[in-house]
Design a protein around this motif. Sequence first.
Motif, PDB file in Angstrom:
ATOM      1  N   LEU A  39     -78.169  71.875 129.148  1.00  0.00           N
ATOM      2  CA  LEU A  39     -76.876  72.331 128.282  1.00  0.00           C
ATOM      3  C   LEU A  39     -77.263  71.977 126.934  1.00  0.00           C
ATOM      4  O   LEU A  39     -77.422  70.857 126.548  1.00  0.00           O
ATOM      5  N   SER A  40     -76.798  72.909 125.880  1.00  0.00           N
ATOM      6  CA  SER A  40     -76.759  72.501 124.488  1.00  0.00           C
ATOM      7  C   SER A  40     -75.231  72.332 123.860  1.00  0.00           C
ATOM      8  O   SER A  40     -74.200  73.046 124.736  1.00  0.00           O
ATOM      9  N   LEU A  41     -75.022  71.692 122.942  1.00  0.00           N
ATOM     10  CA  LEU A  41     -73.777  71.580 122.414  1.00  0.00           C
ATOM     11  C   LEU A  41     -73.216  72.800 122.097  1.00  0.00           C
ATOM     12  O   LEU A  41     -71.902  73.013 122.036  1.00  0.00           O
ATOM     13  N   ARG A  42     -73.851  73.677 121.299  1.00  0.00           N
ATOM     14  CA  ARG A  42     -73.446  75.262 121.022  1.00  0.00           C
ATOM     15  C   ARG A  42     -72.844  75.746 122.027  1.00  0.00           C
ATOM     16  O   ARG A  42     -71.850  76.587 121.731  1.00  0.00           O
ATOM     17  N   GLU A  43     -73.680  75.831 123.060  1.00  0.00           N
ATOM     18  CA  GLU A  43     -73.190  76.903 124.072  1.00  0.00           C
ATOM     19  C   GLU A  43     -71.890  76.340 124.897  1.00  0.00           C
ATOM     20  O   GLU A  43     -70.780  77.116 125.458  1.00  0.00           O
ATOM     21  N   ILE A  44     -71.582  74.961 124.907  1.00  0.00           N
ATOM     22  CA  ILE A  44     -70.573  74.116 125.264  1.00  0.00           C
ATOM     23  C   ILE A  44     -69.216  74.454 124.511  1.00  0.00           C
ATOM     24  O   ILE A  44     -68.259  74.951 125.124  1.00  0.00           O
ATOM     25  N   ALA A  45     -69.612  74.296 123.145  1.00  0.00           N
ATOM     26  CA  ALA A  45     -68.551  74.773 122.320  1.00  0.00           C
ATOM     27  C   ALA A  45     -68.047  76.173 122.422  1.00  0.00           C
ATOM     28  O   ALA A  45     -66.887  76.480 122.269  1.00  0.00           O
ATOM     29  N   ARG A  46     -68.951  77.040 122.476  1.00  0.00           N
ATOM     30  CA  ARG A  46     -68.695  78.463 122.678  1.00  0.00           C
ATOM     31  C   ARG A  46     -67.816  78.769 123.640  1.00  0.00           C
ATOM     32  O   ARG A  46     -67.167  79.605 123.751  1.00  0.00           O
ATOM     33  N   SER A  47     -68.320  78.004 124.980  1.00  0.00           N
ATOM     34  CA  SER A  47     -67.506  78.241 126.167  1.00  0.00           C
ATOM     35  C   SER A  47     -66.002  77.960 126.103  1.00  0.00           C
ATOM     36  O   SER A  47     -64.992  78.351 126.739  1.00  0.00           O
ATOM     37  N   ALA A  48     -65.583  77.124 125.152  1.00  0.00           N
ATOM     38  CA  ALA A  48     -64.434  76.718 124.867  1.00  0.00           C
ATOM     39  C   ALA A  48     -63.631  77.333 123.772  1.00  0.00           C
ATOM     40  O   ALA A  48     -62.537  77.425 123.296  1.00  0.00           O
ATOM     41  N   GLY A  49     -64.502  78.252 123.197  1.00  0.00           N
ATOM     42  CA  GLY A  49     -64.003  79.018 122.211  1.00  0.00           C
ATOM     43  C   GLY A  49     -63.698  78.410 120.753  1.00  0.00           C
ATOM     44  O   GLY A  49     -63.040  78.713 119.857  1.00  0.00           O
ATOM     45  N   ILE A  50     -64.562  77.416 120.375  1.00  0.00           N
ATOM     46  CA  ILE A  50     -64.602  76.752 119.131  1.00  0.00           C
ATOM     47  C   ILE A  50     -66.227  76.763 118.597  1.00  0.00           C
ATOM     48  O   ILE A  50     -67.088  76.844 119.138  1.00  0.00           O
ATOM     49  N   VAL A  51     -66.160  76.634 117.180  1.00  0.00           N
ATOM     50  CA  VAL A  51     -67.471  76.351 116.497  1.00  0.00           C
ATOM     51  C   VAL A  51     -68.026  74.990 116.977  1.00  0.00           C
ATOM     52  O   VAL A  51     -67.158  74.014 117.190  1.00  0.00           O
ATOM     53  N   PRO A  52     -69.225  74.953 116.777  1.00  0.00           N
ATOM     54  CA  PRO A  52     -70.075  73.560 117.313  1.00  0.00           C
ATOM     55  C   PRO A  52     -69.575  72.436 116.327  1.00  0.00           C
ATOM     56  O   PRO A  52     -69.331  71.220 117.009  1.00  0.00           O
ATOM     57  N   THR A  53     -69.247  72.409 115.231  1.00  0.00           N
ATOM     58  CA  THR A  53     -68.729  71.434 114.240  1.00  0.00           C
ATOM     59  C   THR A  53     -67.385  70.730 115.070  1.00  0.00           C
ATOM     60  O   THR A  53     -67.226  69.643 114.895  1.00  0.00           O
ATOM     61  N   ALA A  54     -66.597  71.800 115.629  1.00  0.00           N
ATOM     62  CA  ALA A  54     -65.299  71.590 115.789  1.00  0.00           C
ATOM     63  C   ALA A  54     -65.335  70.517 116.985  1.00  0.00           C
ATOM     64  O   ALA A  54     -64.572  69.969 117.589  1.00  0.00           O
ATOM     65  N   PHE A  55     -66.619  70.463 117.946  1.00  0.00           N
ATOM     66  CA  PHE A  55     -66.984  69.747 119.094  1.00  0.00           C
ATOM     67  C   PHE A  55     -66.660  68.117 118.784  1.00  0.00           C
ATOM     68  O   PHE A  55     -66.200  67.764 119.678  1.00  0.00           O
ATOM     69  N   TYR A  56     -66.838  67.925 117.568  1.00  0.00           N
ATOM     70  CA  TYR A  56     -66.918  66.311 117.251  1.00  0.00           C
ATOM     71  C   TYR A  56     -65.535  65.768 116.889  1.00  0.00           C
ATOM     72  O   TYR A  56     -65.232  64.660 116.997  1.00  0.00           O
ATOM     73  N   ARG A  57     -64.472  66.776 116.971  1.00  0.00           N
ATOM     74  CA  ARG A  57     -63.123  66.448 117.118  1.00  0.00           C
ATOM     75  C   ARG A  57     -62.678  65.711 118.459  1.00  0.00           C
ATOM     76  O   ARG A  57     -61.736  65.093 118.502  1.00  0.00           O
ATOM     77  N   HIS A  58     -63.548  66.012 119.396  1.00  0.00           N
ATOM     78  CA  HIS A  58     -63.133  65.506 120.893  1.00  0.00           C
ATOM     79  C   HIS A  58     -64.142  64.713 121.389  1.00  0.00           C
ATOM     80  O   HIS A  58     -63.836  63.860 122.208  1.00  0.00           O
ATOM     81  N   PHE A  59     -65.394  64.797 121.122  1.00  0.00           N
ATOM     82  CA  PHE A  59     -66.362  64.045 121.572  1.00  0.00           C
ATOM     83  C   PHE A  59     -67.361  63.597 120.427  1.00  0.00           C
ATOM     84  O   PHE A  59     -67.766  64.285 119.811  1.00  0.00           O
TER      85      PHE A  59
END
Length: 213
Positions: A39-59
Motif C-alpha cells: 500500500l501507498s500513503l497516497r491511496e490510504i489517504a484517498r480512501s479516507a477522503g483526505i490529501v496525502p499531506t493531511a495524513f501526517y496530522r494523524h500518523f
Amino acid sequence: MLIDVSEQAATRGERKERTRAALLDGTLALAADRGFAALSLREIARSAGIVPTAFYRHFTSLDELGTSLVEEGVRQLRLALREVRRTPNARLADSVRFVFEQVDGKRDLWGFLIRERHGGSAALRGAIAVEMQLIVRELVVDLSRIRTLDHWSPDDLEFAADLIVATVADRIADFVVAEPRDRPRIVDRVVLHVRLISLGMGAWDPDAVVHER
C-alpha cells in the motif's frame, strides 16, 4: 454571537478521530487485496477522503499506522484478557472463549493481523511478535501460580504457554474466514485442544525429560 470555544475544540477532536478511524478502516479494506506492504500513503489517504499531506496530522508514517492496528487488536485483547484472568475461578477455557468473542467483533481487523503476522511488512511482524510474546509471558505468570506446576522451570512454563497461545492464534485464522454456522464448532475444538494440552501438562514430568536428553 458568542462562540463556545470548548465546543469547537470538541468538534475538531471528533473530526480528527473520525478521519483517523477512516484511515484505519481504509487500510484494512485495501490490505485485504494486496497486503499492507504493497500500500501507498497516497491511496490510504484517498480512501479516507483526505490529501496525502493531511495524513501526517494523524500518523508519522505508514509503520505507525500499522502499529496502531496491532494495538487495536492484539494489545487491547491482551489487556482485556488480563482482566478476565483476574476473575475468581476463571478457567483457561473461559479465556479461550473470550478471545474468540473479541475476534468475532473485529473479524476484518483480525484477518489483517493474521495475514500480516507472516506478511511483507517487517514493522508489523515485529509489533505483532512483541504483543504475542507479552501474552505468552503473562500466561507464564498464571501457570506459575498452579501448585502442581511448582517443580516446572521458567523455560518449561514458557514452552507450555507458547504452545497454548500458538494453538489459539492458528485457529483464529480459520475462525475469521469461516461461515457463521461453522464458527462455534471451531471455538469448541480450540477449547478441546487447550484442554488436551492442559491434561498433558498434568502428566508431563520435566525432570524426567531432562534425564532422557
